[in-house]
Design a protein around this motif. Structure first.
Motif, PDB file in Angstrom:
ATOM      1  N   ALA A   1       0.859  -1.191   0.000  1.00  0.00           N
ATOM      2  CA  ALA A   1       0.000   0.000   0.000  1.00  0.00           C
ATOM      3  C   ALA A   1       0.884   1.226   0.000  1.00  0.00           C
ATOM      4  O   ALA A   1       1.968   1.241   0.587  1.00  0.00           O
ATOM      5  N   VAL A   2       0.400   2.256  -0.648  1.00  0.00           N
ATOM      6  CA  VAL A   2       1.125   3.518  -0.675  1.00  0.00           C
ATOM      7  C   VAL A   2       1.189   4.097   0.742  1.00  0.00           C
ATOM      8  O   VAL A   2       2.213   4.643   1.157  1.00  0.00           O
ATOM      9  N   GLN A   3       0.105   3.949   1.502  1.00  0.00           N
ATOM     10  CA  GLN A   3       0.078   4.472   2.862  1.00  0.00           C
ATOM     11  C   GLN A   3       1.112   3.775   3.753  1.00  0.00           C
ATOM     12  O   GLN A   3       1.555   4.337   4.746  1.00  0.00           O
ATOM     13  N   ASN A   4       1.476   2.580   3.398  1.00  0.00           N
ATOM     14  CA  ASN A   4       2.469   1.826   4.156  1.00  0.00           C
ATOM     15  C   ASN A   4       3.795   2.580   4.209  1.00  0.00           C
ATOM     16  O   ASN A   4       4.494   2.552   5.217  1.00  0.00           O
ATOM     17  N   MET A   5       4.149   3.253   3.136  1.00  0.00           N
ATOM     18  CA  MET A   5       5.437   3.930   3.081  1.00  0.00           C
ATOM     19  C   MET A   5       5.555   5.007   4.145  1.00  0.00           C
ATOM     20  O   MET A   5       6.585   5.119   4.790  1.00  0.00           O
ATOM     21  N   GLN A   6       4.509   5.788   4.335  1.00  0.00           N
ATOM     22  CA  GLN A   6       4.575   6.836   5.362  1.00  0.00           C
ATOM     23  C   GLN A   6       4.702   6.230   6.754  1.00  0.00           C
ATOM     24  O   GLN A   6       5.486   6.709   7.572  1.00  0.00           O
ATOM     25  N   ALA A   7       3.956   5.176   7.028  1.00  0.00           N
ATOM     26  CA  ALA A   7       4.050   4.523   8.338  1.00  0.00           C
ATOM     27  C   ALA A   7       5.439   3.917   8.537  1.00  0.00           C
ATOM     28  O   ALA A   7       6.013   3.996   9.626  1.00  0.00           O
ATOM     29  N   LEU A   8       6.004   3.348   7.484  1.00  0.00           N
ATOM     30  CA  LEU A   8       7.348   2.776   7.561  1.00  0.00           C
ATOM     31  C   LEU A   8       8.386   3.868   7.812  1.00  0.00           C
ATOM     32  O   LEU A   8       9.269   3.717   8.666  1.00  0.00           O
ATOM     33  N   LEU A   9       8.274   4.966   7.097  1.00  0.00           N
ATOM     34  CA  LEU A   9       9.205   6.073   7.294  1.00  0.00           C
ATOM     35  C   LEU A   9       9.081   6.662   8.701  1.00  0.00           C
ATOM     36  O   LEU A   9      10.083   7.033   9.313  1.00  0.00           O
ATOM     37  N   ASN A  10       7.858   6.730   9.225  1.00  0.00           N
ATOM     38  CA  ASN A  10       7.678   7.210  10.596  1.00  0.00           C
ATOM     39  C   ASN A  10       8.356   6.282  11.593  1.00  0.00           C
ATOM     40  O   ASN A  10       8.943   6.735  12.573  1.00  0.00           O
ATOM     41  N   THR A  11       8.284   4.987  11.351  1.00  0.00           N
ATOM     42  CA  THR A  11       8.946   4.010  12.215  1.00  0.00           C
ATOM     43  C   THR A  11      10.456   4.208  12.175  1.00  0.00           C
ATOM     44  O   THR A  11      11.124   4.188  13.208  1.00  0.00           O
ATOM     45  N   LEU A  12      10.995   4.413  10.984  1.00  0.00           N
ATOM     46  CA  LEU A  12      12.436   4.640  10.852  1.00  0.00           C
ATOM     47  C   LEU A  12      12.855   5.951  11.509  1.00  0.00           C
ATOM     48  O   LEU A  12      13.919   6.033  12.123  1.00  0.00           O
ATOM     49  N   TYR A  13      12.026   6.964  11.401  1.00  0.00           N
ATOM     50  CA  TYR A  13      12.348   8.265  11.969  1.00  0.00           C
ATOM     51  C   TYR A  13      12.525   8.171  13.486  1.00  0.00           C
ATOM     52  O   TYR A  13      13.394   8.810  14.067  1.00  0.00           O
ATOM     53  N   ASP A  14      11.705   7.370  14.115  1.00  0.00           N
ATOM     54  CA  ASP A  14      11.734   7.243  15.575  1.00  0.00           C
ATOM     55  C   ASP A  14      12.780   6.246  16.073  1.00  0.00           C
ATOM     56  O   ASP A  14      12.910   6.048  17.272  1.00  0.00           O
ATOM     57  N   LEU A  15      13.497   5.631  15.183  1.00  0.00           N
ATOM     58  CA  LEU A  15      14.476   4.612  15.545  1.00  0.00           C
ATOM     59  C   LEU A  15      15.621   5.208  16.359  1.00  0.00           C
ATOM     60  O   LEU A  15      16.190   6.230  15.980  1.00  0.00           O
ATOM     61  N   GLN A  16      15.932   4.587  17.479  1.00  0.00           N
ATOM     62  CA  GLN A  16      17.042   5.020  18.329  1.00  0.00           C
ATOM     63  C   GLN A  16      18.107   3.921  18.323  1.00  0.00           C
ATOM     64  O   GLN A  16      17.831   2.791  18.706  1.00  0.00           O
ATOM     65  N   THR A  17      19.296   4.259  17.887  1.00  0.00           N
ATOM     66  CA  THR A  17      20.368   3.276  17.861  1.00  0.00           C
ATOM     67  C   THR A  17      20.957   3.109  19.258  1.00  0.00           C
ATOM     68  O   THR A  17      20.721   3.903  20.154  1.00  0.00           O
ATOM     69  N   SER A  18      21.738   2.050  19.401  1.00  0.00           N
ATOM     70  CA  SER A  18      22.416   1.797  20.670  1.00  0.00           C
ATOM     71  C   SER A  18      23.789   1.220  20.358  1.00  0.00           C
ATOM     72  O   SER A  18      24.108   0.918  19.214  1.00  0.00           O
ATOM     73  N   ASN A  19      24.571   1.035  21.388  1.00  0.00           N
ATOM     74  CA  ASN A  19      25.894   0.447  21.214  1.00  0.00           C
ATOM     75  C   ASN A  19      25.884  -1.069  21.305  1.00  0.00           C
ATOM     76  O   ASN A  19      26.914  -1.701  21.117  1.00  0.00           O
ATOM     77  N   GLN A  20      24.741  -1.657  21.610  1.00  0.00           N
ATOM     78  CA  GLN A  20      24.698  -3.112  21.716  1.00  0.00           C
ATOM     79  C   GLN A  20      24.797  -3.729  20.323  1.00  0.00           C
ATOM     80  O   GLN A  20      24.243  -3.205  19.359  1.00  0.00           O
ATOM     81  N   PRO A  21      25.549  -4.830  20.213  1.00  0.00           N
ATOM     82  CA  PRO A  21      25.711  -5.453  18.898  1.00  0.00           C
ATOM     83  C   PRO A  21      24.407  -6.084  18.412  1.00  0.00           C
ATOM     84  O   PRO A  21      23.566  -6.488  19.212  1.00  0.00           O
ATOM     85  N   ALA A  22      24.277  -6.151  17.114  1.00  0.00           N
ATOM     86  CA  ALA A  22      23.104  -6.783  16.510  1.00  0.00           C
ATOM     87  C   ALA A  22      23.166  -8.289  16.730  1.00  0.00           C
ATOM     88  O   ALA A  22      24.223  -8.901  16.583  1.00  0.00           O
ATOM     89  N   ASP A  23      22.051  -8.880  17.095  1.00  0.00           N
ATOM     90  CA  ASP A  23      21.954 -10.332  17.240  1.00  0.00           C
ATOM     91  C   ASP A  23      21.416 -10.867  15.913  1.00  0.00           C
ATOM     92  O   ASP A  23      20.211 -10.988  15.713  1.00  0.00           O
ATOM     93  N   PHE A  24      22.334 -11.186  15.003  1.00  0.00           N
ATOM     94  CA  PHE A  24      21.937 -11.600  13.658  1.00  0.00           C
ATOM     95  C   PHE A  24      21.165 -12.915  13.659  1.00  0.00           C
ATOM     96  O   PHE A  24      20.255 -13.104  12.859  1.00  0.00           O
ATOM     97  N   MET A  25      21.510 -13.834  14.563  1.00  0.00           N
ATOM     98  CA  MET A  25      20.798 -15.105  14.608  1.00  0.00           C
ATOM     99  C   MET A  25      19.357 -14.902  15.071  1.00  0.00           C
ATOM    100  O   MET A  25      18.437 -15.499  14.510  1.00  0.00           O
ATOM    101  N   ALA A  26      19.147 -14.062  16.070  1.00  0.00           N
ATOM    102  CA  ALA A  26      17.779 -13.765  16.514  1.00  0.00           C
ATOM    103  C   ALA A  26      16.990 -13.102  15.386  1.00  0.00           C
ATOM    104  O   ALA A  26      15.819 -13.414  15.176  1.00  0.00           O
ATOM    105  N   LEU A  27      17.635 -12.215  14.646  1.00  0.00           N
ATOM    106  CA  LEU A  27      17.003 -11.578  13.497  1.00  0.00           C
ATOM    107  C   LEU A  27      16.550 -12.636  12.496  1.00  0.00           C
ATOM    108  O   LEU A  27      15.406 -12.645  12.052  1.00  0.00           O
ATOM    109  N   ALA A  28      17.456 -13.540  12.140  1.00  0.00           N
ATOM    110  CA  ALA A  28      17.135 -14.583  11.153  1.00  0.00           C
ATOM    111  C   ALA A  28      15.976 -15.450  11.635  1.00  0.00           C
ATOM    112  O   ALA A  28      15.044 -15.741  10.872  1.00  0.00           O
ATOM    113  N   GLN A  29      16.019 -15.862  12.885  1.00  0.00           N
ATOM    114  CA  GLN A  29      14.955 -16.722  13.415  1.00  0.00           C
ATOM    115  C   GLN A  29      13.611 -15.998  13.439  1.00  0.00           C
ATOM    116  O   GLN A  29      12.583 -16.570  13.079  1.00  0.00           O
TER     117      GLN A  29
END
Length: 165
Positions: free
Chosen positions: A22-50
């Motif tokens: 949906a076109v409306q999906n893009m705005q909601a996705l961009l809003n989610t990215l805008y609010d994203l807060q990074t951290s210093n903790q490493p990415a858990d790639f295995m948890a991501l994959a699962q």
């Protein structure tokens, strides 16, 4: 017309945004990215994959955007292999601009020389990991962040034209 979703790891609050068309999906996705807060903790790639395998059953293009470092080797490759069993995986490795800038800066003293040498060693180890991933069949895009939008779009269109999905 394609469904697009998002799953974050290595952030203060991991986020799951289910793939939607949906076109409306893009705005909601961009809003989610805008609010994203990074951290210093490493990415858990295995948890991501699962998590992705549990939530996305249809064969899909899985794009992982990360700052790949040579120390990711033991975690990253097994997770990518797991994802490759069902999905086409594109790893977007964001290369820090400061590395290029360090290589381009003239060496004027011992500190500059040490910084330059450390940068070269780091880049060589990182390059070895990226080559290893490519040999394992992982699609790779190694770019600086300012190249992300255009490069990712072009690679996506290339994949779509190839019929690999």
């Amino acid at each position: 017309g394609d469904a697009v979703g998002l799953h974050t790891v290595g952030t203060e609050n991991p986020t799951w945004f289910a793939p939607r068309k949906a076109v409306q999906n893009m705005q909601a996705l961009l809003n989610t990215l805008y609010d994203l807060q990074t951290s210093n903790q490493p990415a858990d790639f295995m948890a991501l994959a699962q998590n992705v395998l549990q939530r996305v059953s249809k064969r899909s293009l899985i794009v992982i955007v990360s700052n790949v470092r040579d120390e990711d080797d033991s975690e990253l490759l097994p997770a990518l292999r797991l994802l490759q069993k069902r999905h086409l995986v594109l790893l977007v490795s964001l290369r820090e601009s400061v590395l290029r800038q360090t290589q381009e800066t003239p060496v004027q003293d011992v500190d500059d020389a040490l910084t330059y040498a450390a940068t070269e060693v780091y880049l060589q180890e990182r390059h070895k990991l990226l080559q290893k991933l490519t040999r394992q069949g992982v699609l790779l895009l190694d770019i600086e962040p300012q190249q992300l939008a255009v490069s990712l779009l072009n690679r996506y269109l290339e994949i779509k034209r190839s019929g690999r999905l």
